[in-house]
Design an enzyme around this catalytic site. Structure first.
Site, short mmCIF file in Angstrom:
data_model
loop_
_atom_site.label_atom_id
_atom_site.label_comp_id
_atom_site.label_asym_id
_atom_site.label_seq_id
_atom_site.Cartn_x
_atom_site.Cartn_y
_atom_site.Cartn_z
N VAL A 143 -11.22 3.12 2.13
CA VAL A 143 -10.63 4.01 1.13
C VAL A 143 -9.72 3.25 0.16
O VAL A 143 -9.16 2.20 0.50
CB VAL A 143 -9.88 5.19 1.77
CG1 VAL A 143 -10.79 6.02 2.63
CG2 VAL A 143 -8.68 4.71 2.57
N ASP A 172 -5.57 1.89 10.53
CA ASP A 172 -6.96 1.52 10.78
C ASP A 172 -7.06 1.11 12.26
O ASP A 172 -7.13 1.96 13.13
CB ASP A 172 -7.32 0.39 9.80
CG ASP A 172 -8.79 0.09 9.74
OD1 ASP A 172 -9.54 0.91 9.20
OD2 ASP A 172 -9.19 -0.97 10.24
N GLU A 189 3.81 4.17 5.93
CA GLU A 189 2.62 3.31 5.88
C GLU A 189 1.49 4.04 5.16
O GLU A 189 1.39 5.26 5.22
CB GLU A 189 2.22 2.94 7.32
CG GLU A 189 0.94 2.19 7.50
CD GLU A 189 0.91 0.78 6.90
OE1 GLU A 189 1.27 0.64 5.72
OE2 GLU A 189 0.50 -0.15 7.61
N ASP A 190 0.66 3.29 4.46
CA ASP A 190 -0.43 3.91 3.72
C ASP A 190 -1.57 4.38 4.63
O ASP A 190 -1.98 5.52 4.56
CB ASP A 190 -0.97 2.96 2.63
CG ASP A 190 -1.39 1.59 3.16
OD1 ASP A 190 -1.18 1.30 4.35
OD2 ASP A 190 -1.92 0.80 2.37
N GLY A 214 0.77 -1.25 0.00
CA GLY A 214 0.00 0.00 0.00
C GLY A 214 0.80 1.29 0.00
O GLY A 214 0.33 2.30 -0.50
N ASP A 229 -5.49 -0.39 -2.05
CA ASP A 229 -6.36 -1.26 -2.85
C ASP A 229 -7.58 -1.77 -2.10
O ASP A 229 -7.65 -1.73 -0.88
CB ASP A 229 -5.57 -2.49 -3.31
CG ASP A 229 -5.38 -3.51 -2.19
OD1 ASP A 229 -4.94 -3.09 -1.10
OD2 ASP A 229 -5.70 -4.69 -2.38
P1 IMP Z 1 -4.61 -2.01 10.74
O1 IMP Z 1 -3.68 -3.08 11.21
O2 IMP Z 1 -6.04 -2.33 11.09
O3 IMP Z 1 -4.22 -0.63 11.19
O4 IMP Z 1 -4.59 -2.06 9.18
C1 IMP Z 1 -3.63 -1.46 8.46
C2 IMP Z 1 -3.57 -2.00 7.06
O5 IMP Z 1 -4.83 -2.46 6.59
C3 IMP Z 1 -3.18 -0.89 6.12
O6 IMP Z 1 -1.79 -0.86 5.96
C4 IMP Z 1 -3.90 -1.25 4.85
O7 IMP Z 1 -3.09 -2.08 4.07
C5 IMP Z 1 -5.13 -2.00 5.31
N1 IMP Z 1 -6.30 -1.09 5.36
C6 IMP Z 1 -6.85 -0.55 6.46
N2 IMP Z 1 -7.89 0.24 6.15
C7 IMP Z 1 -7.99 0.21 4.80
C8 IMP Z 1 -8.84 0.87 3.86
O8 IMP Z 1 -9.76 1.66 4.18
N3 IMP Z 1 -8.60 0.59 2.55
C9 IMP Z 1 -7.61 -0.25 2.14
N4 IMP Z 1 -6.78 -0.86 2.98
C10 IMP Z 1 -6.97 -0.64 4.30
MG MG Z 2 -0.64 -1.27 4.47
#
Ligand code: IMP
Ligand code: MG
Length: 178
Positions: free
Chosen positions: A151, A101, A97-98, A42, A157
């Protein structure tokens, strides 16, 4: 079913903000040569733009972690699938990082890399979804705060689609759930 892509942040706004982040990073790291670690896949587009606006020398490496796959929810199980090529001992590491979440992915990466004795470790995140955080996590350089939507675009993606969009959009609930 018709695909609904709702625009959230324009290409021009993204460019402006990425330039601002690059200026701040260049100032903060003056006299040093940080190691930028992009989290694949991402963060690739974001990092490619960011490095070109920096005015300091940097090194680049990449890390891939297990992703959501075809789901829009985190599985909670995170593992490194492709590791760094270089040692980070005594390096100034800046994680790219992209999107943040739940925060679980970045937390896992920070905890893992800290055990390898970097000199410093900081985070640069393009998008943050604060409503979704499950843990507290410090973002040193943040692009934008976004609402609790799924998003896509600018490298991000949904099921490997939409990475090529030059702007950031969200997918309507209808499209994901139908
Ligand atoms: P986390 O571990 O829940 O913070 O997730 C982080 C990863 O989940 C990010 O690096 C993204 O690759 C993916 N992700 C989280 N939210 C989204 C979104 O809205 N769209 C696409 N990928 C997401
Ligand atoms: Mg990511």
């Amino acid at each position: 079913m018709a695909i609904k892509i709702c625009r959230l942040i324009s290409e021009a706004e993204v460019r402006k903000r990425v330039k601002e982040l690059a200026q701040k990073i260049s100032t903060d790291y003056t006299g040093r040569e940080p190691l930028l670690v992009g989290i694949l896949k991402g963060a690739w587009v974001f990092m490619a733009d960011l490095v070109r606006y920096l005015t300091i020398p940097v090194k680049c490496d990449f890390l891939a972690v297990s992703s959501y796959g075809a789901s829009t929810q985190t599985s909670g199980i995170i593992k490194i699938t492709t590791d760094l090529q270089s040692s980070i001992a005594n390096q100034d590491v800046l994680l790219i990082e992209d999107i943040l979440d739940s925060g679980l992915t970045l937390k896992y990466i920070i905890d893992t890399l800290k055990r390898r004795n970097p000199r410093t470790i900081k985070t640069c995140v393009l998008l943050d979804k604060p409503e979704r955080h499950q843990i507290e996590i410090k973002i040193d350089y943040l692009g934008f705060t976004v609402p609790n939507k799924f998003v896509v675009g600018y490298g991000i993606d949904y099921n490997e689609q939409y990475r090529h969009l030059p702007y950031i959009a969200y997918l309507s609930e209808k499209e994901i759930n139908d």
